[in-house]
Write a protein that holds these residues in place. Sequence first.
Motif, PDB file in Angstrom:
ATOM      1  N   GLU A  47       0.835  -1.192   0.000  1.00  0.00           N
ATOM      2  CA  GLU A  47       0.000   0.000   0.000  1.00  0.00           C
ATOM      3  C   GLU A  47       0.868   1.238   0.000  1.00  0.00           C
ATOM      4  N   VAL A  48       0.263   2.360  -0.337  1.00  0.00           N
ATOM      5  CA  VAL A  48       0.936   3.651  -0.225  1.00  0.00           C
ATOM      6  C   VAL A  48       0.175   4.479   0.797  1.00  0.00           C
ATOM      7  N   LEU A  49       0.923   5.023   1.758  1.00  0.00           N
ATOM      8  CA  LEU A  49       0.338   5.828   2.821  1.00  0.00           C
ATOM      9  C   LEU A  49       0.969   7.214   2.741  1.00  0.00           C
ATOM     10  N   ALA A  50       0.167   8.254   2.845  1.00  0.00           N
ATOM     11  CA  ALA A  50       0.722   9.614   2.795  1.00  0.00           C
ATOM     12  C   ALA A  50       0.095  10.452   3.901  1.00  0.00           C
ATOM     13  N   GLY A  51       0.899  11.329   4.494  1.00  0.00           N
ATOM     14  CA  GLY A  51       0.344  12.183   5.534  1.00  0.00           C
ATOM     15  C   GLY A  51       1.401  13.031   6.208  1.00  0.00           C
ATOM     16  N   LEU A  52       0.950  13.754   7.247  1.00  0.00           N
ATOM     17  CA  LEU A  52       1.793  14.695   7.978  1.00  0.00           C
ATOM     18  C   LEU A  52       2.357  14.010   9.221  1.00  0.00           C
ATOM     19  N   ILE A  53       3.660  14.169   9.470  1.00  0.00           N
ATOM     20  CA  ILE A  53       4.276  13.578  10.658  1.00  0.00           C
ATOM     21  C   ILE A  53       3.899  14.417  11.875  1.00  0.00           C
ATOM     22  N   GLU A  54       3.128  13.817  12.779  1.00  0.00           N
ATOM     23  CA  GLU A  54       2.744  14.487  14.026  1.00  0.00           C
ATOM     24  C   GLU A  54       3.898  14.449  15.029  1.00  0.00           C
ATOM     25  N   ARG A  55       4.553  13.283  15.105  1.00  0.00           N
ATOM     26  CA  ARG A  55       5.590  13.116  16.128  1.00  0.00           C
ATOM     27  C   ARG A  55       6.584  12.061  15.664  1.00  0.00           C
ATOM     28  N   VAL A  56       7.875  12.319  15.920  1.00  0.00           N
ATOM     29  CA  VAL A  56       8.907  11.301  15.701  1.00  0.00           C
ATOM     30  C   VAL A  56       9.120  10.627  17.050  1.00  0.00           C
ATOM     31  N   THR A  57       8.579   9.426  17.212  1.00  0.00           N
ATOM     32  CA  THR A  57       8.665   8.720  18.487  1.00  0.00           C
ATOM     33  C   THR A  57      10.075   8.214  18.748  1.00  0.00           C
ATOM     34  N   PHE A  58      10.737   7.752  17.683  1.00  0.00           N
ATOM     35  CA  PHE A  58      12.099   7.245  17.829  1.00  0.00           C
ATOM     36  C   PHE A  58      12.822   7.366  16.506  1.00  0.00           C
ATOM     37  N   HIS A  59      14.125   7.683  16.578  1.00  0.00           N
ATOM     38  CA  HIS A  59      14.953   7.680  15.374  1.00  0.00           C
ATOM     39  C   HIS A  59      16.380   7.332  15.750  1.00  0.00           C
ATOM     40  N   ASN A  60      16.925   6.299  15.118  1.00  0.00           N
ATOM     41  CA  ASN A  60      18.317   5.900  15.334  1.00  0.00           C
ATOM     42  C   ASN A  60      19.158   6.504  14.224  1.00  0.00           C
ATOM     43  N   ALA A  61      20.025   7.448  14.593  1.00  0.00           N
ATOM     44  CA  ALA A  61      20.804   8.167  13.579  1.00  0.00           C
ATOM     45  C   ALA A  61      21.801   7.256  12.875  1.00  0.00           C
ATOM     46  N   CYS A  92      13.250   4.385  12.220  1.00  0.00           N
ATOM     47  CA  CYS A  92      12.405   5.385  12.883  1.00  0.00           C
ATOM     48  C   CYS A  92      11.003   4.843  13.140  1.00  0.00           C
ATOM     49  N   VAL A  93      10.390   5.417  14.166  1.00  0.00           N
ATOM     50  CA  VAL A  93       8.986   5.142  14.491  1.00  0.00           C
ATOM     51  C   VAL A  93       8.262   6.479  14.462  1.00  0.00           C
TER      52      VAL A  93
END
Length: 726
Positions: A11-25, A30-31
Amino acid sequence: MTRPADPSEREVLAGLIERVTFHNAENGFCVLRLKARGHRDLVTVVGHAATISAGEWVTASGEWINDRAHGLQFKARFLKTSAPTSIDGIEKYLASGMIRGVGPVYAKKLVRAFKEKVFDIIEGDPERLREVDGIGPVRAGRIVAAWAEQKVVREIMVFLHSHGVGTARAVRIYKTYGADAVQVMSENPYRLARDIRGIGFKTADQIAMRLGIEPTAMIRVRAGIGYALTEAMDEGHCGLPMGELLPLAQTLLEVDAALVESALADELAEGTVVETMLGETRCVFLAGLFRAEQGIAERLLTLREGPLPWPWIDPDKATPWVEGRIGLDLAESQKAAVRLALVSRVLVITGGPGVGKTTILNAILRILFAKAVRMLLCAPTGRAAKRMSDATGFDARTIHRVLEVDPKAGGFKRGPDHPLECDLLVIDESSMVDVMLMQALLRAVPDTAALLIVGDIDQLPSVGPGQVLADIIASNAVPVVRLTEVFRQAAQSRIITTAHRINQGTIPDLTPPDGESDFYFVPADDPEAAMVRIVSLVKTRIPARFGLDPIRDIQVLCPMNRGGVGARSLNIDLQATLNSDPPARIEKFGWTFANGDKVMQIENDYDREVYNGDIGFIETVDAEAGELVAFFDNRRVEYGLGDLDALVPAYAATIHKAQGSEYPAVIIPVMTQHYPMLMRNLLYTGVTRGRKLVVLVGQRKAVAIAVRNASGRRRWTRLRQILSNL
């Protein structure tokens, strides 16, 4: 609730990121919480992106999964982000730290003042920024400069995003190649892996595939040879046997062996890699590491052969004189070491804790100082340098400071054309120094100077490639003082006796001591019990009994980052316990940073002069501007939101990261779940980090596994062989 979809259904999902819960640089995982088109509730998306910010518009392709622990999630195989256009998205984007000096409060003010035209105002009419309350000329200048940098890169980013490259990497690519970035990438995307820190072969390979480069193209297979050797370098090797390299490259690239052999021949002909014999084994080395080991050997032998930089000193007079100055009677082994130092151009002193390395070093330095010898003392880390200064009374600095880092040009200002100003260079904690740093340091030593190398050969080798100290000692090319006698006062310390027992392959005494001690074993049969006991030890038990500060004096050191009693999960629990109600905090990529937090820098930053493994303490947090100030050894260092991927909480850290450091109290979880990392030199290194107190928490079986595992990992290096043959 969103409808669960068949996992095989793309599927393709599109939208606005409300919050970055986690990101490993490091790996981009990312979550995200997404306000997705066509979905009433917020959606959880997991995937990979080099950089990601709240407010960005994201397009993701993948499938729905039902995770046992976290419930329904959209697992993205591909994530593409773009700058926001809605008011809500713009505000979140500005608040995320993408622009230095703008945090959540100023983001709200800017959007309130200029609505969706805020980017146009910054770009075309920046004077109007001053209309916003709290934005003066300095902050306005910062905003304009940061936006200008992003504007220059935006066109390149359109190209890069279309080929799967995220924002952070796009900026690095632009800074490396400038206006030629698109041309370089189009002609040879594999240059990215060679030229740019943080972009590996896999990323370059993905870009190449999108650009239409065939998997069997020679440009790809040749780059893959370097990739295989770089993977080996991450394990500490400087090269690999031919018999290991060819199958490894073939597996990584998924191409025929004949193609790999042909590519290797091209790389050898061009000089990118070098073939050589290690004993009876044909090996291939990256050219840079090959030359670095050669350079170390040649400099050591040049320094060894020259005349002493000081007049002859009579040891029979100097030894009793210095004993009076330091207030100690030297043992015969120590006197012999001092005598050897006074007549050697290059000398290595090695030994574990309590064997008198510091006493000998003090005696040597005082004698030479009295003879007006110019001395320069250095160590790999700030903490090691400070400890050296405290122990000797002489100024000591980090190797990077001694070499004078040149952030603009890269590399160091000190070298053959601008050598160090000294008659004697002393390097402490030398087991930590890798091949590239040792080469840079020796290139800067004047031809007329002497060299004293001090370190513990039984500690973990350097994180970077090579095993410089071990190879120098094993070569017998320079004089070596091996200290083994534990002196009576040191022998009263259970930390020291435990360390030596571990080093000798003997299980240490884990029974409860009679009365006060500096070493304890606290049993814990499972990770949950270990976690509870560690938190209790740090928060209450050790501070109450030993009067130590739980944040500044106690350091938890883990064999691994991952797992229930790994550094990551312990950091979360300890931070919540020790700094639960700070006056201000910033949240970024799953970590919280607050006033009073202990933090660690996890990459070298030559501009700020903070380096991988340095520990600091957060002094102030400005949540409005999205900025914080941390102090590292009394040095003030500022971080914006966008810089925080270089910081992590440091209530717990790995033993590898603690090399060269010493702490009043150390707690080490030792569990069978750490099995891949349970090695004698790892446990020995951890125990020797504690100055006043060491507590092992875990299972006796796990301690026994570590003590018996002396194998470590063989490193493929040439330095010993070169030194032996020259």
